[in-house]
Design a protein around this motif. Sequence first.
Motif, PDB file in Angstrom:
ATOM      1  N   PRO A  16       0.802  -1.231   0.000  1.00 15.59           N
ATOM      2  CA  PRO A  16       0.000   0.000   0.000  1.00 15.59           C
ATOM      3  C   PRO A  16       0.835   1.282   0.000  1.00 15.59           C
ATOM      4  N   SER A  17       1.932   1.346   0.768  1.00 13.18           N
ATOM      5  CA  SER A  17       2.719   2.591   0.825  1.00 13.18           C
ATOM      6  C   SER A  17       3.287   2.941  -0.549  1.00 13.18           C
ATOM      7  N   GLY A  18       3.945   1.972  -1.175  1.00 16.24           N
ATOM      8  CA  GLY A  18       4.607   2.230  -2.459  1.00 16.24           C
ATOM      9  C   GLY A  18       3.615   2.586  -3.554  1.00 16.24           C
ATOM     10  N   LEU A  35       9.308  -1.031  -7.886  1.00 15.52           N
ATOM     11  CA  LEU A  35       9.892  -2.375  -8.014  1.00 15.52           C
ATOM     12  C   LEU A  35       9.316  -3.263  -6.921  1.00 15.52           C
ATOM     13  N   GLU A  36       8.610  -4.298  -7.291  1.00 14.07           N
ATOM     14  CA  GLU A  36       7.997  -5.207  -6.306  1.00 14.07           C
ATOM     15  C   GLU A  36       8.585  -6.608  -6.496  1.00 14.07           C
ATOM     16  N   LYS A  37       9.016  -7.165  -5.379  1.00 16.52           N
ATOM     17  CA  LYS A  37       9.690  -8.471  -5.401  1.00 16.52           C
ATOM     18  C   LYS A  37       8.759  -9.611  -5.832  1.00 16.52           C
ATOM     19  N   GLY A  45      -2.678 -11.608  -1.743  1.00 12.46           N
ATOM     20  CA  GLY A  45      -3.073 -12.760  -0.929  1.00 12.46           C
ATOM     21  C   GLY A  45      -2.876 -12.501   0.559  1.00 12.46           C
ATOM     22  N   ARG A  46      -2.208 -11.418   0.911  1.00  9.67           N
ATOM     23  CA  ARG A  46      -1.929 -11.161   2.332  1.00  9.67           C
ATOM     24  C   ARG A  46      -3.123 -10.454   2.971  1.00  9.67           C
ATOM     25  N   ILE A  47      -3.664 -11.073   4.009  1.00 13.80           N
ATOM     26  CA  ILE A  47      -4.804 -10.462   4.711  1.00 13.80           C
ATOM     27  C   ILE A  47      -4.242  -9.691   5.900  1.00 13.80           C
ATOM     28  N   ARG A  48      -4.366  -8.389   5.872  1.00 15.18           N
ATOM     29  CA  ARG A  48      -3.804  -7.620   6.994  1.00 15.18           C
ATOM     30  C   ARG A  48      -4.807  -6.593   7.488  1.00 15.18           C
ATOM     31  N   ALA A  49      -4.483  -5.311   7.323  1.00 14.65           N
ATOM     32  CA  ALA A  49      -5.260  -4.274   8.005  1.00 14.65           C
ATOM     33  C   ALA A  49      -6.727  -4.250   7.609  1.00 14.65           C
ATOM     34  N   GLY A 105     -10.798  -3.625   3.844  1.00 21.09           N
ATOM     35  CA  GLY A 105      -9.609  -4.469   3.955  1.00 21.09           C
ATOM     36  C   GLY A 105      -8.416  -3.970   3.133  1.00 21.09           C
ATOM     37  N   GLN A 106      -7.241  -4.213   3.682  1.00 22.44           N
ATOM     38  CA  GLN A 106      -5.998  -3.850   2.977  1.00 22.44           C
ATOM     39  C   GLN A 106      -5.907  -4.542   1.624  1.00 22.44           C
ATOM     40  N   THR A 107      -6.424  -5.769   1.546  1.00 22.55           N
ATOM     41  CA  THR A 107      -6.395  -6.507   0.284  1.00 22.55           C
ATOM     42  C   THR A 107      -7.167  -5.739  -0.794  1.00 22.55           C
ATOM     43  N   GLY A 289       6.498   3.807   5.830  1.00 23.10           N
ATOM     44  CA  GLY A 289       5.679   2.646   6.183  1.00 23.10           C
ATOM     45  C   GLY A 289       6.454   1.625   7.002  1.00 23.10           C
ATOM     46  N   ASP A 290       6.076   0.345   6.832  1.00 23.08           N
ATOM     47  CA  ASP A 290       6.661  -0.724   7.644  1.00 23.08           C
ATOM     48  C   ASP A 290       8.177  -0.864   7.451  1.00 23.08           C
ATOM     49  N   ALA A 291       8.732  -0.282   6.412  1.00 22.63           N
ATOM     50  CA  ALA A 291      10.197  -0.307   6.237  1.00 22.63           C
ATOM     51  C   ALA A 291      10.871   0.467   7.367  1.00 22.63           C
ATOM     52  N   GLY A 302      -0.801   0.622  12.018  1.00 19.48           N
ATOM     53  CA  GLY A 302       0.297   0.351  11.087  1.00 19.48           C
ATOM     54  C   GLY A 302       0.119   0.990   9.727  1.00 19.48           C
ATOM     55  N   LEU A 303      -0.919   0.606   9.042  1.00 18.57           N
ATOM     56  CA  LEU A 303      -1.166   1.129   7.703  1.00 18.57           C
ATOM     57  C   LEU A 303      -1.468   2.623   7.759  1.00 18.57           C
ATOM     58  N   ASN A 304      -2.159   3.015   8.810  1.00 16.95           N
ATOM     59  CA  ASN A 304      -2.521   4.422   8.944  1.00 16.95           C
ATOM     60  C   ASN A 304      -1.290   5.303   9.136  1.00 16.95           C
TER      61      ASN A 304
HETATM   62  P1  FAD Z   1       4.040  -3.906   3.210  1.00 20.18           P
HETATM   63  O1  FAD Z   1       2.567  -4.066   3.173  1.00 20.18           O
HETATM   64  O2  FAD Z   1       4.855  -4.872   4.004  1.00 20.18           O
HETATM   65  O3  FAD Z   1       4.560  -3.888   1.711  1.00 20.18           O
HETATM   66  C1  FAD Z   1       5.923  -3.960   1.375  1.00 20.18           C
HETATM   67  C2  FAD Z   1       6.077  -4.514  -0.029  1.00 20.18           C
HETATM   68  O4  FAD Z   1       7.465  -4.511  -0.378  1.00 20.18           O
HETATM   69  C3  FAD Z   1       5.599  -5.949  -0.150  1.00 20.18           C
HETATM   70  O5  FAD Z   1       4.704  -6.065  -1.234  1.00 20.18           O
HETATM   71  C4  FAD Z   1       6.873  -6.757  -0.357  1.00 20.18           C
HETATM   72  O6  FAD Z   1       6.664  -7.892  -1.179  1.00 20.18           O
HETATM   73  C5  FAD Z   1       7.781  -5.735  -1.017  1.00 20.18           C
HETATM   74  N1  FAD Z   1       9.211  -6.002  -0.811  1.00 20.18           N
HETATM   75  C6  FAD Z   1       9.819  -6.473   0.306  1.00 20.18           C
HETATM   76  N2  FAD Z   1      11.132  -6.598   0.101  1.00 20.18           N
HETATM   77  C7  FAD Z   1      11.383  -6.197  -1.167  1.00 20.18           C
HETATM   78  C8  FAD Z   1      12.545  -6.103  -1.959  1.00 20.18           C
HETATM   79  N3  FAD Z   1      13.735  -6.481  -1.458  1.00 20.18           N
HETATM   80  N4  FAD Z   1      12.435  -5.682  -3.219  1.00 20.18           N
HETATM   81  C9  FAD Z   1      11.230  -5.301  -3.742  1.00 20.18           C
HETATM   82  N5  FAD Z   1      10.078  -5.375  -3.029  1.00 20.18           N
HETATM   83  C10 FAD Z   1      10.160  -5.804  -1.758  1.00 20.18           C
HETATM   84  N6  FAD Z   1      -2.621  -1.462  10.085  1.00 20.18           N
HETATM   85  C11 FAD Z   1      -3.656  -0.573  10.245  1.00 20.18           C
HETATM   86  O7  FAD Z   1      -3.455   0.631  10.022  1.00 20.18           O
HETATM   87  N7  FAD Z   1      -4.926  -0.988  10.615  1.00 20.18           N
HETATM   88  C12 FAD Z   1      -5.185  -2.299  10.891  1.00 20.18           C
HETATM   89  O8  FAD Z   1      -6.336  -2.640  11.182  1.00 20.18           O
HETATM   90  C13 FAD Z   1      -4.087  -3.246  10.798  1.00 20.18           C
HETATM   91  N8  FAD Z   1      -4.281  -4.566  11.048  1.00 20.18           N
HETATM   92  C14 FAD Z   1      -3.251  -5.447  10.868  1.00 20.18           C
HETATM   93  C15 FAD Z   1      -3.465  -6.791  11.147  1.00 20.18           C
HETATM   94  C16 FAD Z   1      -2.418  -7.721  10.989  1.00 20.18           C
HETATM   95  C17 FAD Z   1      -2.677  -9.158  11.318  1.00 20.18           C
HETATM   96  C18 FAD Z   1      -1.149  -7.287  10.511  1.00 20.18           C
HETATM   97  C19 FAD Z   1      -0.024  -8.284  10.320  1.00 20.18           C
HETATM   98  C20 FAD Z   1      -0.927  -5.954  10.226  1.00 20.18           C
HETATM   99  C21 FAD Z   1      -1.960  -5.020  10.397  1.00 20.18           C
HETATM  100  N9  FAD Z   1      -1.773  -3.661  10.138  1.00 20.18           N
HETATM  101  C22 FAD Z   1      -2.801  -2.769  10.349  1.00 20.18           C
HETATM  102  C23 FAD Z   1      -0.479  -3.182   9.635  1.00 20.18           C
HETATM  103  C24 FAD Z   1      -0.444  -3.018   8.103  1.00 20.18           C
HETATM  104  O9  FAD Z   1      -0.825  -4.221   7.470  1.00 20.18           O
HETATM  105  C25 FAD Z   1       0.971  -2.591   7.631  1.00 20.18           C
HETATM  106  O10 FAD Z   1       1.376  -1.476   8.393  1.00 20.18           O
HETATM  107  C26 FAD Z   1       1.002  -2.260   6.137  1.00 20.18           C
HETATM  108  O11 FAD Z   1       0.972  -3.433   5.356  1.00 20.18           O
HETATM  109  C27 FAD Z   1       2.270  -1.476   5.751  1.00 20.18           C
HETATM  110  O12 FAD Z   1       2.291  -1.254   4.362  1.00 20.18           O
HETATM  111  P2  FAD Z   1       3.674  -1.083   3.588  1.00 20.18           P
HETATM  112  O13 FAD Z   1       3.308  -0.856   2.166  1.00 20.18           O
HETATM  113  O14 FAD Z   1       4.512  -0.056   4.281  1.00 20.18           O
HETATM  114  O15 FAD Z   1       4.438  -2.466   3.776  1.00 20.18           O
END
Ligand code: FAD
Length: 394
Positions: A16-18, A35-37, A45-49, A105-107, A289-291, A302-304
């Motif tokens: 979502p961040s990227g 660039l997505e791995k 397929g990942r069920i999260r936020a 849903g995040q999905t 984001g989560d990085a 987290g996502l927020n």
């Molecule tokens: P990610 O979603 O982790 O995306 C990172 C992407 O980078 C992935 O697609 C990955 O494949 C890719 N990547 C990784 N390494 C590389 C590489 N070397 N090269 C290229 N690509 C790469 N947050 C909320 O705000 N509200 C909620 O209700 C909530 N519920 C949650 C419930 C659960 C069970 C979990 C586990 C998390 C929850 N979160 C929630 C947190 C939320 O899911 C994360 O904060 C969110 O996914 C962060 O998004 P992101 O894009 O920063 O990171």
Amino acid sequence: MTSAIRTQVGIIGGGPSGLLLSQLLHLRGIDNVVLEKHAREYVLGRIRAGVLEHGFAELMREAQAGERMDREGQIHEGFFIAHEGGQERIDLHALTGGKTVMVYGQTELTRDLYEARDRLGGKVIHNAEGVQLHEIDSAHPSLTYRQGSETRRIDCDFIVGCDGFHGVSRQSIPKEKIQTFEKIFPFGWLGVLSRTPPVSSELIYANHERGFALCSLRSSALSRYYIQVPLSDTVEEWSDERFFDELKHRLPAEVASSMVTGPSIEKSIAPLRSFVVEPMRYGNLFLAGDAAHIVPPTGARGLNTAGSDIYYLYHALVDHYSSGDDRGLESYSSRALGRVWKGQRFSWWMTKLLHRFPDDSPYDRRLQQTDLAYLFSSQRALASLAENYVGLPF
Ligand code: FAD
Ligand code: PHB
């Protein structure tokens, strides 16, 4: 053989961040490549936020990706905290002067962002293997990655690491240039998605002597439930029947008795962790984001919080390219971290309030009970919880 292309912003990670950053920059005429791995299906397929704050939903609309969210997402005006056999409602709407959250849903949100990127012809490269960052502390950073037998290079002005907690971006910063802060919780969340009507139209967070439980949802026909489990547990040890038995145990009797159970569509265990890296910038690499930070999911932050990083960075990059104003880029890390730490504090507090910690003494337990008793005796304490849950201002 290396083929090279040039872009303004190279984004690592198609979560979502990227995707959100890519879409917002594109709409303001800033060229970028993601660039997505993994393959798209894997990311989806990942069920999260499940819970989005108002500011995140607004960003989705600004990214022209909010239409389905506004149609299918549910506005929630409150949620419940169950404890001592009963449950009490947190009236978010009343306590915050009219604010609410969106359950979507995040999905689905990620799917909408991919579709928005496709519509504009956005460059999202899947299955990018072995991504490496080069010369990030120079004015000419670049990325390389492999696709099949070919190595490709992307020259850019800036790199944004949106590649999640296990990504390569943060690891490319010299260790002595960053400080990390971490707390690992001694349990995880076992989550189940099932095609059953949710037991409650609003979320229920439960504090129970057998451990925490959460009843959430994705739609009127799709439930998302979680229970606290020891880190040593595996998904295989939890049949659907055992899961629902345990979940019901942890809920007030009248809730448990009305629960409809059914086969799980997805079942996974997520460890709970708090993590922050400071600063969130090194040279021309920015982390988002989560990085850069992780919270336990209890406060739905987290996502927020990823959304507020993207908001700051998006505006900083627009200012840079439209008027040469770099103040936003210079202050990105400190602004983002200010909000990140408030999200950390709230998530830690919610986690401590609602879970059973294996090492807790009777004294710790009394404090937890008193924290709950105080919360429900004080409008100001409730207002503080509500203000954080709906999202602090960006
Ligand atoms: P990610 O979603 O982790 O995306 C990172 C992407 O980078 C992935 O697609 C990955 O494949 C890719 N990547 C990784 N390494 C590389 C590489 N070397 N090269 C290229 N690509 C790469 N947050 C909320 O705000 N509200 C909620 O209700 C909530 N519920 C949650 C419930 C659960 C069970 C979990 C586990 C998390 C929850 N979160 C929630 C947190 C939320 O899911 C994360 O904060 C969110 O996914 C962060 O998004 P992101 O894009 O920063 O990171
Ligand atoms: C979810 O629906 O997945 C969810 C909801 C609220 C949380 C965490 C996860 O705090």
